[in-house]
Design a protein around this motif. Sequence first.
Motif, short mmCIF file in Angstrom:
data_model
loop_
_atom_site.label_atom_id
_atom_site.label_comp_id
_atom_site.label_asym_id
_atom_site.label_seq_id
_atom_site.Cartn_x
_atom_site.Cartn_y
_atom_site.Cartn_z
N ASP A 28 0.83 -1.21 0.00
CA ASP A 28 0.00 0.00 0.00
C ASP A 28 0.86 1.25 0.00
O ASP A 28 0.55 2.24 -0.67
N PHE A 29 1.96 1.22 0.75
CA PHE A 29 2.89 2.34 0.78
C PHE A 29 3.45 2.58 -0.61
O PHE A 29 3.48 3.72 -1.09
N ALA A 37 4.91 4.28 -9.42
CA ALA A 37 3.83 3.49 -8.83
C ALA A 37 3.81 2.08 -9.40
O ALA A 37 4.23 1.84 -10.53
N LEU A 38 3.31 1.15 -8.61
CA LEU A 38 3.16 -0.22 -9.07
C LEU A 38 2.13 -0.30 -10.19
O LEU A 38 1.17 0.46 -10.22
N PRO A 123 10.12 0.23 4.27
CA PRO A 123 10.21 1.14 3.12
C PRO A 123 10.55 0.40 1.84
O PRO A 123 11.52 -0.35 1.77
N CYS A 124 9.72 0.58 0.83
CA CYS A 124 9.97 0.01 -0.49
C CYS A 124 10.69 1.06 -1.34
O CYS A 124 10.19 2.17 -1.51
N GLY A 125 11.85 0.71 -1.84
CA GLY A 125 12.62 1.66 -2.61
C GLY A 125 12.42 1.49 -4.10
O GLY A 125 11.58 0.73 -4.57
N ARG A 279 7.24 10.84 6.68
CA ARG A 279 6.75 11.31 5.39
C ARG A 279 5.44 10.63 5.03
O ARG A 279 4.52 11.26 4.49
N ALA A 280 5.35 9.34 5.31
CA ALA A 280 4.12 8.61 5.01
C ALA A 280 2.96 9.16 5.84
O ALA A 280 1.83 9.31 5.34
#
Length: 298
Positions: A28-29, A37-38, A123-125, A279-280
């Motif tokens: 979701d993040f 974006a995915l 965190p997804c980079g 930040r989120a």
Amino acid sequence: MAADATMPPALVVDREVLGPWSLRTSRDFWEGFAPAALSAQHAPEALHTVFLGERDWHRVESVVVQDGGSARISLTGHGDLAAAADQVSRFLSIDIDAREWPDVGRRDPVIAIAQERLPGLRPCGFHSPYEAAAWAVLSQRIRIRQAAVLRSEIVSRYGEDGAFPTPTTLRTLDLELPGRKNEYLAAVAEAALDGILDGAALRSIDAADAIERVQQIKGLGPFAAELVVIRGANAPDVMPTAERRLDAEIAHQYGSDRSAASLSEVWRPFRSWAAVHLRAMREIRARDTGESTMGSMS
């Protein structure tokens, strides 16, 4: 019956994930927060993505599912899939031993609230420092949405079925881009081919040295270099120094008299993670109130 020769090789890897982790929260993040974006997801409990394996720049397709405290990574592609599995683990932050991450919340009540609001977030980079560096160039001095359109067009025209163009391709392109972006993209491509943007290498050295190394690439200043190290190599313990929106959130949460440098000492060894959580939380508050926080850079 013989195997279909046209089918790419496949590999399935199971990885233990140490510490809190929720694939759903992390996905979701990524869907709502990362610049790249995915794409549409095939299953609600899986994360599907296409990327370039930085070992050999072949296209890789991966699907990640969570089974308790483990991740199952399924990969297909013609490159080094074992190295690609390590790359997936890095850009999803599931290669980090995060058993001490809850301690940061116990030391800082603001981070504790963020951890509760975003349970299991890792965190997804970006898929690689190369893609992060290319994004840094594309997003310079324009709005994020404009940069995202540029990136999407480049992927569509010059990438391979959803993957970003290889460095060999990128360095030859003459795109209709403002300023010196073409020149800087070519410099990024050359740096990737020379190994300067290798994710494992950048993660393995002192963060300050990694940021300095990235700044040697033409067109990448301090903000871009931090982006490449923090969200490209996905280094877990680097305190951003050039993020205006992070500074604004710190002032909102802690008061304008508190410095980020002093606050971040209690976040070690997860300063990057704490910053991403703040930040989120800012993005969540903006979404809930209808306030815009989108600026010219990620």
